[in-house]
Design an enzyme around this catalytic site. Structure first.
Site, mmCIF file in Angstrom:
data_model
loop_
_atom_site.group_PDB
_atom_site.id
_atom_site.type_symbol
_atom_site.label_atom_id
_atom_site.label_comp_id
_atom_site.label_asym_id
_atom_site.label_seq_id
_atom_site.Cartn_x
_atom_site.Cartn_y
_atom_site.Cartn_z
ATOM 1 C CB VAL A 137 -0.947 -0.008 1.222
ATOM 2 C CG1 VAL A 137 -1.744 1.288 1.300
ATOM 3 C CG2 VAL A 137 -1.880 -1.207 1.158
ATOM 4 C CE1 TYR A 138 6.223 5.026 2.393
ATOM 5 C CE2 TYR A 138 7.499 3.315 1.287
ATOM 6 C CZ TYR A 138 7.412 4.582 1.827
ATOM 7 O OH TYR A 138 8.506 5.412 1.811
ATOM 8 C CG LEU A 139 6.440 0.004 -2.279
ATOM 9 C CD1 LEU A 139 6.910 -1.343 -2.825
ATOM 10 C CD2 LEU A 139 7.576 1.030 -2.336
#
Length: 218
Positions: free
Chosen positions: A128-130
């Site tokens: 999700v961060y990427l």
């Protein structure tokens, strides 16, 4: 120069503030908590207390007016959940970019992450961060009103900086000390010929100034 840094209490941001202040630049760091202000003052920066998760574009633009450059170095942090990847790593970056446009600040740097990609697959928090970082990068790079540079460091370490890096469009994975990330950012702020570039950064063999000059204008 006057430089405003979002995420002013972050580990890279504090290092960057020290470097910029030491060379005579006027630096302001945006922080969420008033108790973080003393750390910024110790680094030579002016603390600006403002929550980028709730502020309006105009409120942020007001803090950016008169600046020569803006640096987005904020992040939700490794302990945060999925929701804050969206509200900080993506939405706050979009807000800061929109505010820079409104304030007439053209030079814009964003600290991203190696592997950032809006099409990245997976459901883990790092996935999700990427995606969030990739979405932010894509938005910033779509704004013709900004002279943007996207920096994607490899695995961050707290080792002492060496001043020797590899800075290219594609470096492959590897570690890099936060000291050296800050040093590269300080050089990039001063190198508008890197406008329009997305650069990966790991430890290497080129002095920071040489590495930045070698990609400038490419």
């Amino acid at each position: 120069m006057r430089i405003v840094i979002a995420g002013g209490h972050g580990q890279i941001a504090l290092r960057l503030e020290r470097l910029l202040a030491a060379r005579g630049d006027e630096v302001a760091g945006i922080v969420r908590k008033a108790e973080q202000a003393d750390d910024l003052r110790a680094a030579g920066a002016e603390p600006v207390v403002l929550d980028l998760e709730s502020a309006s574009v105009e409120e942020v633009a007001e803090r950016l007016r008169g600046a020569d450059a803006a640096v987005f170095a904020a992040g939700a942090g490794p302990g945060s959940g999925v929701a804050r990847k969206d509200t900080v790593d993506k939405a706050a970056a979009v807000l800061f970019a929109d505010a820079a446009v409104r304030a007439g600040v053209r030079r814009f740097l964003i600290v991203s992450s190696m592997g950032a990609d809006p099409r990245h697959q997976g459901d883990e928090i790092f996935d999700v961060y990427l995606r969030a970082k990739g979405d932010a990068d894509a938005y910033v790079s779509s704004l013709d009103a900004l002279d943007w540079t996207i920096l994607r460091p490899g695995a961050l370490t707290d080792d002492a900086g060496t001043g020797l890096v590899r800075l290219e469009a594609h470096t492959g994975r590897g570690p890099v000390p936060r000291d050296d990330v800050a040093a590269v950012l300080a050089e990039l702020v001063d190198t508008p010929a890197t406008n329009g570039l997305t650069l990966e950064l790991i430890s290497g063999s080129a002095p920071v100034s040489v590495a930045v000059k070698s990609v400038a204008g490419n």
